[in-house]
Design a protein around this motif. Structure first.
Motif, PDB file in Angstrom:
ATOM      1  N   ALA A  67       0.810  -1.226   0.000  1.00 16.80           N
ATOM      2  CA  ALA A  67       0.000   0.000   0.000  1.00 16.80           C
ATOM      3  C   ALA A  67       0.841   1.272   0.000  1.00 16.80           C
ATOM      4  CB  ALA A  67      -0.939   0.008   1.193  1.00 16.80           C
ATOM      5  N   GLU A  68       2.036   1.220   0.524  1.00 17.10           N
ATOM      6  CA  GLU A  68       2.850   2.427   0.656  1.00 17.10           C
ATOM      7  C   GLU A  68       3.596   2.803  -0.619  1.00 17.10           C
ATOM      8  OE1 GLU A  68       5.434   1.604   3.910  1.00 17.10           O
ATOM      9  OE2 GLU A  68       3.792   1.430   5.344  1.00 17.10           O
ATOM     10  N   TYR A  69       3.529   1.963  -1.630  1.00 18.40           N
ATOM     11  CA  TYR A  69       4.277   2.216  -2.857  1.00 18.40           C
ATOM     12  C   TYR A  69       3.429   2.961  -3.875  1.00 18.40           C
ATOM     13  CZ  TYR A  69       7.874  -0.817  -1.062  1.00 18.40           C
ATOM     14  OH  TYR A  69       8.865  -1.350  -0.288  1.00 18.40           O
ATOM     15  N   THR A  70       4.096   3.809  -4.669  1.00 19.45           N
ATOM     16  CA  THR A  70       3.410   4.529  -5.737  1.00 19.45           C
ATOM     17  C   THR A  70       3.161   3.578  -6.899  1.00 19.45           C
ATOM     18  OG1 THR A  70       5.451   5.206  -6.841  1.00 19.45           O
ATOM     19  CG2 THR A  70       4.603   6.661  -5.089  1.00 19.45           C
ATOM     20  N   ASP A  71       2.372   4.042  -7.854  1.00 18.25           N
ATOM     21  CA  ASP A  71       2.088   3.221  -9.032  1.00 18.25           C
ATOM     22  C   ASP A  71       3.369   2.900  -9.805  1.00 18.25           C
ATOM     23  OD1 ASP A  71      -0.575   3.210  -8.401  1.00 18.25           O
ATOM     24  OD2 ASP A  71      -1.128   4.766  -9.851  1.00 18.25           O
ATOM     25  N   GLN A  72       4.270   3.860  -9.898  1.00 14.12           N
ATOM     26  CA  GLN A  72       5.527   3.634 -10.624  1.00 14.12           C
ATOM     27  C   GLN A  72       6.378   2.582  -9.910  1.00 14.12           C
ATOM     28  OE1 GLN A  72       8.212   6.942 -10.891  1.00 14.12           O
ATOM     29  NE2 GLN A  72       9.644   5.849 -12.199  1.00 14.12           N
ATOM     30  N   GLU A  73       6.454   2.674  -8.592  1.00 15.61           N
ATOM     31  CA  GLU A  73       7.242   1.694  -7.841  1.00 15.61           C
ATOM     32  C   GLU A  73       6.637   0.294  -7.952  1.00 15.61           C
ATOM     33  OE1 GLU A  73       9.078   4.561  -4.334  1.00 15.61           O
ATOM     34  OE2 GLU A  73       7.070   3.714  -4.107  1.00 15.61           O
ATOM     35  N   LEU A  74       5.314   0.208  -7.925  1.00 13.21           N
ATOM     36  CA  LEU A  74       4.666  -1.093  -8.105  1.00 13.21           C
ATOM     37  C   LEU A  74       4.929  -1.642  -9.504  1.00 13.21           C
ATOM     38  CD1 LEU A  74       1.252  -0.523  -6.308  1.00 13.21           C
ATOM     39  CD2 LEU A  74       3.142  -1.968  -5.552  1.00 13.21           C
ATOM     40  N   ALA A  75       4.910  -0.759 -10.505  1.00 15.40           N
ATOM     41  CA  ALA A  75       5.187  -1.193 -11.870  1.00 15.40           C
ATOM     42  C   ALA A  75       6.610  -1.723 -11.996  1.00 15.40           C
ATOM     43  CB  ALA A  75       4.961  -0.041 -12.844  1.00 15.40           C
ATOM     44  N   VAL A  76       7.550  -1.067 -11.311  1.00 14.77           N
ATOM     45  CA  VAL A  76       8.946  -1.530 -11.345  1.00 14.77           C
ATOM     46  C   VAL A  76       9.069  -2.887 -10.658  1.00 14.77           C
ATOM     47  CG1 VAL A  76      11.267  -1.041 -10.467  1.00 14.77           C
ATOM     48  CG2 VAL A  76       9.949   0.758 -11.563  1.00 14.77           C
ATOM     49  N   MET A  77       8.359  -3.075  -9.529  1.00 10.91           N
ATOM     50  CA  MET A  77       8.433  -4.368  -8.843  1.00 10.91           C
ATOM     51  C   MET A  77       7.806  -5.483  -9.675  1.00 10.91           C
ATOM     52  SD  MET A  77       8.031  -3.620  -4.779  1.00 10.91           S
ATOM     53  CE  MET A  77       6.748  -2.403  -4.761  1.00 10.91           C
ATOM     54  N   ILE A  78       6.725  -5.177 -10.379  1.00 13.54           N
ATOM     55  CA  ILE A  78       6.117  -6.176 -11.267  1.00 13.54           C
ATOM     56  C   ILE A  78       7.051  -6.483 -12.423  1.00 13.54           C
ATOM     57  CG2 ILE A  78       4.217  -6.565 -12.894  1.00 13.54           C
ATOM     58  CD1 ILE A  78       2.443  -4.964 -10.899  1.00 13.54           C
ATOM     59  N   SER A  79       7.667  -5.447 -12.978  1.00 14.40           N
ATOM     60  CA  SER A  79       8.631  -5.648 -14.060  1.00 14.40           C
ATOM     61  C   SER A  79       9.797  -6.510 -13.588  1.00 14.40           C
ATOM     62  CB  SER A  79       9.142  -4.288 -14.544  1.00 14.40           C
ATOM     63  OG  SER A  79      10.225  -4.440 -15.423  1.00 14.40           O
ATOM     64  N   HIS A  80      10.266  -6.251 -12.388  1.00 17.31           N
ATOM     65  CA  HIS A  80      11.372  -7.030 -11.825  1.00 17.31           C
ATOM     66  C   HIS A  80      10.981  -8.505 -11.680  1.00 17.31           C
ATOM     67  CE1 HIS A  80      14.942  -7.889  -9.476  1.00 17.31           C
ATOM     68  NE2 HIS A  80      14.183  -8.386  -8.516  1.00 17.31           N
ATOM     69  N   LYS A  81       9.776  -8.740 -11.207  1.00 19.57           N
ATOM     70  CA  LYS A  81       9.285 -10.117 -11.054  1.00 19.57           C
ATOM     71  C   LYS A  81       9.173 -10.811 -12.411  1.00 19.57           C
ATOM     72  CE  LYS A  81       7.047 -13.673  -9.269  1.00 19.57           C
ATOM     73  NZ  LYS A  81       7.633 -14.874  -9.799  1.00 19.57           N
ATOM     74  N   ARG A  82       8.676 -10.109 -13.401  1.00 17.94           N
ATOM     75  CA  ARG A  82       8.559 -10.708 -14.737  1.00 17.94           C
ATOM     76  C   ARG A  82       9.935 -10.995 -15.331  1.00 17.94           C
ATOM     77  NH1 ARG A  82       3.742  -8.739 -18.318  1.00 17.94           N
ATOM     78  NH2 ARG A  82       4.465 -10.634 -19.316  1.00 17.94           N
ATOM     79  N   LEU A  83      10.895 -10.111 -15.069  1.00 17.05           N
ATOM     80  CA  LEU A  83      12.258 -10.370 -15.547  1.00 17.05           C
ATOM     81  C   LEU A  83      12.852 -11.598 -14.864  1.00 17.05           C
ATOM     82  CD1 LEU A  83      13.850  -6.834 -15.854  1.00 17.05           C
ATOM     83  CD2 LEU A  83      13.521  -8.487 -17.688  1.00 17.05           C
ATOM     84  N   LEU A  84      12.606 -11.749 -13.571  1.00 16.66           N
ATOM     85  CA  LEU A  84      13.093 -12.940 -12.872  1.00 16.66           C
ATOM     86  C   LEU A  84      12.474 -14.207 -13.451  1.00 16.66           C
ATOM     87  CD1 LEU A  84      13.146 -11.821  -9.121  1.00 16.66           C
ATOM     88  CD2 LEU A  84      15.095 -12.182 -10.637  1.00 16.66           C
ATOM     89  N   ASP A  85      11.172 -14.158 -13.742  1.00 22.26           N
ATOM     90  CA  ASP A  85      10.508 -15.306 -14.354  1.00 22.26           C
ATOM     91  C   ASP A  85      11.098 -15.611 -15.725  1.00 22.26           C
ATOM     92  OD1 ASP A  85       8.899 -15.456 -12.128  1.00 22.26           O
ATOM     93  OD2 ASP A  85       7.157 -14.511 -13.100  1.00 22.26           O
ATOM     94  N   PHE A  86      11.372 -14.556 -16.504  1.00 25.38           N
ATOM     95  CA  PHE A  86      11.946 -14.723 -17.833  1.00 25.38           C
ATOM     96  C   PHE A  86      13.352 -15.321 -17.744  1.00 25.38           C
ATOM     97  CE2 PHE A  86      13.853 -12.746 -21.769  1.00 25.38           C
ATOM     98  CZ  PHE A  86      13.188 -13.568 -22.658  1.00 25.38           C
ATOM     99  N   LYS A  87      14.141 -14.850 -16.775  1.00 28.61           N
ATOM    100  CA  LYS A  87      15.489 -15.398 -16.577  1.00 28.61           C
ATOM    101  C   LYS A  87      15.419 -16.876 -16.212  1.00 28.61           C
ATOM    102  CE  LYS A  87      17.576 -11.188 -14.744  1.00 28.61           C
ATOM    103  NZ  LYS A  87      18.190 -10.592 -13.548  1.00 28.61           N
TER     104      LYS A  87
END
Length: 139
Positions: A67-87
């Motif tokens: 809840a404390e994260y902005t939309d941009q920070e959440l988008a970066v965390m989702i992107s990071h998770k997708r990159l980990l899955d891709f790796k």
């Protein structure tokens, strides 16, 4: 030497267990002990069947964790998770294509963009433990 992600995962598992035990004791006869076979069986069933009340209690903590994260920070965390899955998917492949250098270069570039956007990217385990640990230690 302890991996911090493993430590957070262990803390979160204990939190899930404690929440399930609390719910199980509420559903059993008053005065039932956590160590009784009935309480242990009820706790196990709550976890294995992914009981709605248990999932709701855990989702409350999960929502609080992000809840404390902005939309941009959440988008970066989702992107990071997708990159980990891709790796991980790439590591399971048995072939090296001629476009591999470009793919790995793109992955490294995206990782660098994510890191520069919000600095260190916390894992969900760390976020969840950060929200639930103070509550559990107070109890």
């Amino acid at each position: 030497e302890v991996d911090t992600d493993d430590m957070f995962r262990l803390l979160n598992n204990y939190m899930v267990l404690e929440t399930a035990q609390t719910l199980a004791l509420k559903r059993l006869a008053p005065g039932t002990d956590r160590t009784s076979p009935a309480a242990q069986s009820a706790t196990r069933n709550l976890i294995l069947t992914e009981d709605f009340a248990l999932m709701t209690a855990l989702m409350k903590h999960a929502r609080d964790a992000v809840a404390e994260y902005t939309d941009q920070e959440l988008a970066v965390m989702i992107s990071h998770k997708r990159l980990l899955d891709f790796k991980q998917a790439l590591s399971l492949r048995n072939i090296l294509a001629m476009d591999s250098p470009g793919t790995y270069g793109w992955i490294m570039h995206q990782d660098q963009k994510n890191t520069s956007a919000i600095g260190t990217i916390p894992s969900f385990e760390e976020l969840f433990a950060g929200k639930t640990l103070p509550q559990r230690t107070a109890a």
